[in-house]
Design a protein around this motif. Structure first.
Motif, mmCIF file in Angstrom:
data_model
loop_
_atom_site.group_PDB
_atom_site.id
_atom_site.type_symbol
_atom_site.label_atom_id
_atom_site.label_comp_id
_atom_site.label_asym_id
_atom_site.label_seq_id
_atom_site.Cartn_x
_atom_site.Cartn_y
_atom_site.Cartn_z
ATOM 1 N N UNK A 67 -36.787 8.529 -36.001
ATOM 2 C CA UNK A 67 -36.173 9.480 -35.984
ATOM 3 C C UNK A 67 -34.731 9.276 -35.183
ATOM 4 N N UNK A 68 -34.914 8.993 -34.020
ATOM 5 C CA UNK A 68 -33.546 8.789 -33.070
ATOM 6 C C UNK A 68 -33.771 7.536 -32.411
ATOM 7 N N UNK A 69 -33.134 6.439 -32.752
ATOM 8 C CA UNK A 69 -33.004 5.199 -32.061
ATOM 9 C C UNK A 69 -32.757 5.212 -30.630
ATOM 10 N N UNK A 70 -31.936 6.502 -30.179
ATOM 11 C CA UNK A 70 -31.833 6.617 -28.578
ATOM 12 C C UNK A 70 -32.976 6.787 -27.848
ATOM 13 N N UNK A 71 -34.093 7.109 -28.399
ATOM 14 C CA UNK A 71 -35.366 7.259 -27.499
ATOM 15 C C UNK A 71 -36.029 5.864 -27.094
ATOM 16 N N UNK A 72 -35.368 4.714 -27.550
ATOM 17 C CA UNK A 72 -35.923 3.526 -27.260
ATOM 18 C C UNK A 72 -35.286 3.302 -25.772
ATOM 19 N N UNK A 73 -34.226 4.061 -25.407
ATOM 20 C CA UNK A 73 -33.751 3.855 -24.169
ATOM 21 C C UNK A 73 -34.490 4.274 -23.006
ATOM 22 N N UNK A 74 -35.685 5.210 -23.397
ATOM 23 C CA UNK A 74 -36.636 5.537 -22.320
ATOM 24 C C UNK A 74 -37.525 4.555 -22.143
ATOM 25 N N UNK A 75 -37.876 4.070 -20.726
ATOM 26 C CA UNK A 75 -38.792 3.118 -20.429
ATOM 27 C C UNK A 75 -40.072 3.424 -20.016
ATOM 28 N N UNK A 76 -39.734 4.689 -19.500
ATOM 29 C CA UNK A 76 -41.119 5.562 -19.190
ATOM 30 C C UNK A 76 -41.118 7.005 -19.259
ATOM 31 N N UNK A 77 -42.386 7.616 -19.686
ATOM 32 C CA UNK A 77 -42.259 9.009 -19.705
ATOM 33 C C UNK A 77 -43.433 9.515 -18.673
ATOM 34 N N UNK A 78 -43.181 10.731 -18.151
ATOM 35 C CA UNK A 78 -43.928 11.570 -17.168
ATOM 36 C C UNK A 78 -44.079 13.102 -17.579
ATOM 37 N N UNK A 79 -45.007 13.335 -17.202
ATOM 38 C CA UNK A 79 -45.598 14.768 -17.387
ATOM 39 C C UNK A 79 -45.376 15.503 -15.997
ATOM 40 N N UNK A 80 -44.474 16.647 -16.157
ATOM 41 C CA UNK A 80 -44.317 17.423 -14.955
ATOM 42 C C UNK A 80 -44.878 18.787 -15.014
#
Length: 393
Positions: A67-80
């Motif tokens: 949907x958004x190729x810019x998401x590939x820039x995220x190397x890690x996701x965290x839940x806060x």
């Protein structure tokens, strides 16, 4: 329709799991055909095996990237979360095997990216996302013709013209740029709108449009809190230098009409702006000014249309050179402003970071209101009159 067929197949097999029936490879191909995050969420809700299959293959993250190729820039996701993790849970997390850690990471990514996918395709209406002006590549008469004037939709304020004007150039190919800070560090941008200025106080009412427009989206490399913006005393020329930014998206060139209307430049697809900075490049000049025989570009009003994904989603700005950590704050959109602002010592470290960033953005918005363009009319001015200073760009 695809989801209905798969659910029928589960029933028709008399208890056989569809995934076992067609095999993992074919199942993966089918799941990858789903292009709506809601369909993928429904698939994960069919059964435990289907949910685990979706999680193990990272389909939600893959769909977000499509949907958004810019998401590939995220190397890690965290839940806060607002509350710090329980000590027992933290101990289990630190003492678990590598396989358990990988499983938790996949579970976390599934939770984050399934919600991100829904946010990316949300049907919420777009709005102007500009928070304040960072600066312009040049200004003819500062502060009278400041970039701050482009935030005003009217072409006259207190009977005076309201617009930004570039410096004059002999070469019509010299470009200009306007750089803005958005109201969130993570936004979906659909289009940019620009209204060229018509100099109604000059003979022939010339319109100082550019030949074309190009859009860049990205983030600042300056340390947090050091990014300044335009004031009545400061044109902020140093802050707009390209070496201070990382541009993660560049649009095609859009031709601009030499018309005094709000012109829409729609991006080929919705773009995820990670970092909250937009640069509008104005390419080529059309109109000369008769008094000095130089080319100018003038903009009456500009808008960057899109949707903020905050406060549920934020990016880690602790390192200005690395915006690669996506932070998900479940339930944050349901909190009142008072709930976010009134933090206490029991809140988690990550939550305190969110509060600090939120306060910083609100502080910017307040400063923008206080230090924004203020137009005064001289006591001797007649209604609709233009002073000598207004005649020159």
């Amino acid at each position: 329709m695809e989801m209905e067929v798969m659910e029928m197949e589960v029933e028709d097999t008399g208890g056989w799991d569809f995934l076992d029936w067609v095999g993992p490879d074919t199942s993966s191909c089918i799941f990858q055909l789903l292009d709506d995050p809601a369909d993928l969420a429904r698939a994960a809700a069919v059964s435990r095996s289907w949910r685990q299959f979706v999680i193990d293959n990272g389909f939600c993250k893959s769909l977000c990237r499509r949907i958004c190729p810019e998401v590939a820039n995220f190397t890690r996701a965290v839940v806060v979360t607002r509350s710090p993790p329980a000590a027992a849970a933290a101990a289990r997390a630190s003492s678990g095997s590598s396989r358990d850690a990988e499983s938790r990471t996949r579970e976390r990514d599934h939770a984050v990216y399934s919600c991100l996918g829904g946010a990316l395709v949300s049907d919420k209406p777009s709005m102007d996302c500009i928070l304040h002006c960072i600066g312009a590549s040049s200004t003819d008469y500062f502060p009278d013709e400041t970039i701050d004037n482009t935030l005003e939709p009217q072409e006259r304020i207190n009977h005076r013209p309201s617009y930004w004007s570039s410096g004059g150039e002999v070469d019509p190919d010299v470009p200009e740029s306007l750089t803005y800070r958005l109201n969130s560090d993570i936004c979906i941008i659909d289009e940019v709108r620009i209204r060229p200025f018509k100099a109604f106080f000059q003979i022939g009412d010339p319109i100082y449009s550019s030949k074309a427009v190009r859009i860049r989206l990205g983030h600042s490399k300056l340390p947090p809190g050091e990014e300044s913006f335009v004031t009545d005393e400061n044109e902020n020329q140093k802050a707009i230098a390209d070496e201070n930014y990382v541009w993660t998206y560049t649009s095609p060139e859009f031709p601009m009409l030499q018309e005094n209307v709000l012109q829409t430049f729609k991006l080929p697809r919705p773009v995820l702006c990670v970092g909250g900075v937009v640069k509008i490049e104005l390419l080529g000049r059309i109109q000369k000014q008769a008094t000095d025989d130089k080319y100018y570009i003038c903009v009456c009003h500009a808008q960057v249309m899109g949707r903020s994904l905050s406060p549920e989603f934020m990016v880690d700005i602790s390192d200005p050179a690395d915006y690669s950590i996506l932070k998900y704050l479940p339930g944050a959109s349901n909190l009142r402003v008072e709930d976010i602002m009134n933090s206490d010592t029991k809140d988690s470290t990550e939550w305190h970071s969110l509060v600090a960033r939120y306060r910083q953005m609100r502080h910017r918005a307040m400063l923008n209101m206080l230090l924004g363009p203020v137009h005064f009319m001289d006591e001797d001015d007649d209604v609709g009159a233009v002073t000598d200073d207004d005649i020159y760009m």
